[in-house]
Motif scaffolding. Structure first.
Motif, PDB file in Angstrom:
ATOM      1  N   PRO A   1      95.933 -25.008 -70.270  1.00 56.16           N
ATOM      2  CA  PRO A   1      95.537 -26.493 -69.718  1.00 56.16           C
ATOM      3  C   PRO A   1      93.875 -26.726 -70.028  1.00 56.16           C
ATOM      4  O   PRO A   1      93.019 -25.761 -69.740  1.00 56.16           O
ATOM      5  N   ASN A   2      93.651 -27.964 -70.440  1.00 60.10           N
ATOM      6  CA  ASN A   2      92.261 -28.141 -70.644  1.00 60.10           C
ATOM      7  C   ASN A   2      92.013 -28.881 -69.417  1.00 60.10           C
ATOM      8  O   ASN A   2      92.111 -30.006 -69.062  1.00 60.10           O
ATOM      9  N   ILE A   3      91.383 -28.241 -68.351  1.00 55.90           N
ATOM     10  CA  ILE A   3      91.328 -28.721 -67.014  1.00 55.90           C
ATOM     11  C   ILE A   3      89.929 -29.635 -66.966  1.00 55.90           C
ATOM     12  O   ILE A   3      89.865 -30.374 -66.055  1.00 55.90           O
ATOM     13  N   LYS A   4      89.328 -30.029 -68.119  1.00 60.77           N
ATOM     14  CA  LYS A   4      88.241 -30.844 -68.137  1.00 60.77           C
ATOM     15  C   LYS A   4      88.651 -32.287 -68.520  1.00 60.77           C
ATOM     16  O   LYS A   4      88.177 -33.328 -68.137  1.00 60.77           O
ATOM     17  N   ILE A   5      89.891 -32.515 -68.778  1.00 60.10           N
ATOM     18  CA  ILE A   5      90.797 -33.778 -69.022  1.00 60.10           C
ATOM     19  C   ILE A   5      91.757 -34.024 -67.996  1.00 60.10           C
ATOM     20  O   ILE A   5      92.684 -32.903 -67.911  1.00 60.10           O
ATOM     21  N   THR A   6      91.891 -35.064 -67.332  1.00 59.35           N
ATOM     22  CA  THR A   6      93.149 -35.573 -66.359  1.00 59.35           C
ATOM     23  C   THR A   6      93.696 -36.786 -67.026  1.00 59.35           C
ATOM     24  O   THR A   6      92.731 -37.662 -67.282  1.00 59.35           O
ATOM     25  N   ASN A   7      94.839 -36.717 -67.181  1.00 59.37           N
ATOM     26  CA  ASN A   7      95.496 -37.833 -67.372  1.00 59.37           C
ATOM     27  C   ASN A   7      96.452 -38.275 -66.254  1.00 59.37           C
ATOM     28  O   ASN A   7      97.049 -37.600 -65.549  1.00 59.37           O
ATOM     29  N   TYR A   8      96.313 -39.657 -66.083  1.00 55.10           N
ATOM     30  CA  TYR A   8      97.238 -40.063 -65.199  1.00 55.10           C
ATOM     31  C   TYR A   8      98.394 -40.911 -65.725  1.00 55.10           C
ATOM     32  O   TYR A   8      98.413 -41.740 -66.452  1.00 55.10           O
TER      33      TYR A   8
END
Length: 148
Positions: free
Chosen positions: A95-102
């Protein structure tokens, strides 16, 4: 004796294929949260309980928060750091934890009746919740703290 040995060998070689490392459960109605080795969580929509088929996935890995009530599902997800197309290369699932999609899934009546809304930031997600009428008290029931 040969048949028994052959069956035993085949079962051993295919044990991962036949759901030994798959986990998950129903969120609500025809929506399921699934994962492999209790990670790489995804949300799928299936009318026939065949929830481990790639075409049933509506939110890819790595879903780390899910809440629901009768009309809505809300979710948070970190996209995969590996941007090349892949489905089953588990070593590439990071996972790219720098990006969060909602996400908001609006559940409607009938077969295949849902709307998927994706938001790139929390501010837009909050606006989307208000516009769609998602209850303010809807909270996350599943939360994978390792991915937060």
């Amino acid at each position: 004796m040969k048949k028994t040995s052959l069956i035993l060998v085949l079962m051993t070689l295919t044990s991962c294929y036949f759901s030994t490392n798959e986990s998950g459960g129903k969120i609500i109605d025809n929506f399921y949260l699934i994962g492999w080795d209790e990670r790489d969580w995804q949300i799928v929509y299936s009318l026939n309980n065949k929830i481990y088929e790639p075409e049933k996935i509506i939110i890819q890995h790595d879903v780390f928060a899910v809440g629901h009530e009768k009309d809505f599902i809300i979710a948070k997800q970190h996209p995969c750091a590996n941007t090349s197309p892949h489905l089953v290369d588990f070593d590439s699932l990071k996972p790219n934890i720098k990006i969060t999609n909602y996400y908001i899934i609006k559940i409607m009546q009938g077969e295949n009746n849902y709307q998927l809304h994706k938001y790139k930031n929390e501010k837009d997600f909050i606006k989307g919740r208000m516009n769609l009428g998602v209850p303010e008290n809807l909270e996350y029931k599943f939360y994978d703290e390792k991915l937060e």
